[in-house]
Motif scaffolding. Structure first.
Motif, mmCIF file in Angstrom:
data_model
loop_
_atom_site.group_PDB
_atom_site.id
_atom_site.type_symbol
_atom_site.label_atom_id
_atom_site.label_comp_id
_atom_site.label_asym_id
_atom_site.label_seq_id
_atom_site.Cartn_x
_atom_site.Cartn_y
_atom_site.Cartn_z
ATOM 1 N N UNK A 105 0.353 -41.357 17.911
ATOM 2 C CA UNK A 105 1.498 -41.951 17.235
ATOM 3 C C UNK A 105 1.838 -41.094 16.014
ATOM 4 N N UNK A 106 2.810 -40.205 16.161
ATOM 5 C CA UNK A 106 3.150 -39.288 15.075
ATOM 6 C C UNK A 106 3.673 -40.001 13.841
ATOM 7 N N UNK A 107 4.166 -41.196 14.007
ATOM 8 C CA UNK A 107 4.704 -41.946 12.869
ATOM 9 C C UNK A 107 3.607 -42.273 11.853
ATOM 10 N N UNK A 108 2.347 -42.173 12.259
ATOM 11 C CA UNK A 108 1.227 -42.461 11.369
ATOM 12 C C UNK A 108 0.700 -41.210 10.669
ATOM 13 N N UNK A 109 1.246 -40.048 10.972
ATOM 14 C CA UNK A 109 0.724 -38.821 10.372
ATOM 15 C C UNK A 109 1.167 -38.714 8.913
ATOM 16 N N UNK A 110 0.294 -38.210 8.046
ATOM 17 C CA UNK A 110 0.662 -38.041 6.640
ATOM 18 C C UNK A 110 1.909 -37.178 6.456
ATOM 19 N N UNK A 111 2.086 -36.155 7.267
ATOM 20 C CA UNK A 111 3.273 -35.303 7.150
ATOM 21 C C UNK A 111 4.540 -36.082 7.494
ATOM 22 N N UNK A 112 4.476 -36.901 8.510
ATOM 23 C CA UNK A 112 5.643 -37.706 8.903
ATOM 24 C C UNK A 112 5.977 -38.742 7.833
ATOM 25 N N UNK A 141 7.590 -36.900 4.970
ATOM 26 C CA UNK A 141 8.961 -36.541 5.341
ATOM 27 C C UNK A 141 9.888 -37.756 5.226
ATOM 28 N N UNK A 142 9.448 -38.888 5.743
ATOM 29 C CA UNK A 142 10.263 -40.107 5.673
ATOM 30 C C UNK A 142 10.516 -40.520 4.231
ATOM 31 N N UNK A 143 9.486 -40.393 3.399
ATOM 32 C CA UNK A 143 9.650 -40.737 1.989
ATOM 33 C C UNK A 143 10.640 -39.792 1.311
ATOM 34 N N UNK A 166 13.115 -38.228 2.753
ATOM 35 C CA UNK A 166 14.442 -38.590 3.244
ATOM 36 C C UNK A 166 14.989 -39.813 2.500
ATOM 37 N N UNK A 167 14.090 -40.671 2.040
ATOM 38 C CA UNK A 167 14.491 -41.872 1.305
ATOM 39 C C UNK A 167 14.623 -41.606 -0.194
ATOM 40 N N UNK A 168 14.419 -40.337 -0.616
ATOM 41 C CA UNK A 168 14.609 -39.985 -2.008
ATOM 42 C C UNK A 168 13.356 -39.985 -2.863
ATOM 43 N N UNK A 169 12.198 -40.140 -2.245
ATOM 44 C CA UNK A 169 10.941 -40.129 -2.985
ATOM 45 C C UNK A 169 10.212 -38.814 -2.747
ATOM 46 N N UNK A 170 9.562 -38.311 -3.772
ATOM 47 C CA UNK A 170 8.825 -37.062 -3.650
ATOM 48 C C UNK A 170 7.345 -37.385 -3.473
ATOM 49 N N UNK A 171 6.915 -37.506 -2.253
ATOM 50 C CA UNK A 171 5.526 -37.800 -1.936
ATOM 51 C C UNK A 171 4.868 -36.500 -1.497
ATOM 52 N N UNK A 172 3.850 -36.037 -2.211
ATOM 53 C CA UNK A 172 3.224 -34.762 -1.825
ATOM 54 C C UNK A 172 2.482 -34.880 -0.496
ATOM 55 N N UNK A 173 2.432 -33.780 0.217
ATOM 56 C CA UNK A 173 1.643 -33.741 1.450
ATOM 57 C C UNK A 173 0.165 -33.832 1.086
ATOM 58 N N UNK A 174 -0.634 -34.400 1.971
ATOM 59 C CA UNK A 174 -2.067 -34.518 1.675
ATOM 60 C C UNK A 174 -2.720 -33.153 1.524
ATOM 61 N N UNK A 175 -3.632 -33.080 0.604
ATOM 62 C CA UNK A 175 -4.359 -31.847 0.358
ATOM 63 C C UNK A 175 -5.803 -32.016 0.836
ATOM 64 N N UNK A 176 -6.651 -31.098 0.439
ATOM 65 C CA UNK A 176 -8.054 -31.149 0.832
ATOM 66 C C UNK A 176 -8.695 -32.452 0.367
ATOM 67 N N UNK A 177 -9.545 -32.977 1.195
ATOM 68 C CA UNK A 177 -10.302 -34.158 0.829
ATOM 69 C C UNK A 177 -9.565 -35.472 0.991
ATOM 70 N N UNK A 178 -8.457 -35.469 1.708
ATOM 71 C CA UNK A 178 -7.733 -36.721 1.906
ATOM 72 C C UNK A 178 -8.601 -37.738 2.644
ATOM 73 N N UNK A 179 -8.316 -39.010 2.447
ATOM 74 C CA UNK A 179 -9.008 -40.089 3.160
ATOM 75 C C UNK A 179 -7.970 -40.875 3.941
ATOM 76 N N UNK A 180 -8.343 -41.240 5.167
ATOM 77 C CA UNK A 180 -7.404 -41.915 6.071
ATOM 78 C C UNK A 180 -8.158 -43.013 6.808
#
Length: 94
Positions: free
Chosen positions: A19-26, A29-31, A33-47
């Motif tokens: 389910x690509x909709x659950x990927x941090x990159x997606x 990207x959605x954020x 598009x909605x006008x928010x600047x959400x950084x892509x996950x970096x090293x050590x992310x938790x999911x």
């Protein structure tokens, strides 16, 4: 059966699907598009994925983010066993 599991279907196998909709990159990207600047996950992310099914999405994301830590939770023990087997077969230890 606990109250939390009441109505949960366990006698039908789930499909192995990413389910690509659950990927941090997606999500980032959605954020954006909605006008928010959400950084892509970096090293050590938790999911964590609640209701991970057989772990297909979780395994794909773990493979894409090898420095991250991933946790899958599901009410069906068979799904967890499938997810663990998939992670082992793919050599994922994160």
């Amino acid at each position: 059966m606990s109250d939390a599991a009441r109505g949960y279907v366990i006698d039908e196998p789930y499909t192995a699907r990413y389910f690509d909709i659950q990927s941090p990159a997606r999500i980032a990207y959605s954020m954006r598009c909605a006008g928010y600047d959400l950084p892509l996950p970096q090293h050590g992310m938790r999911y964590a994925e609640l209701g991970c099914g057989n772990g297909a999405t979780l395994a794909m994301l773990a493979a894409l983010h090898p420095s991250g830590t991933f946790l899958g939770v599901d009410l069906n023990p068979a799904h967890i066993a499938q997810a663990e087997a998939l992670a082992r077969e793919a050599g994922l230890d994160n």
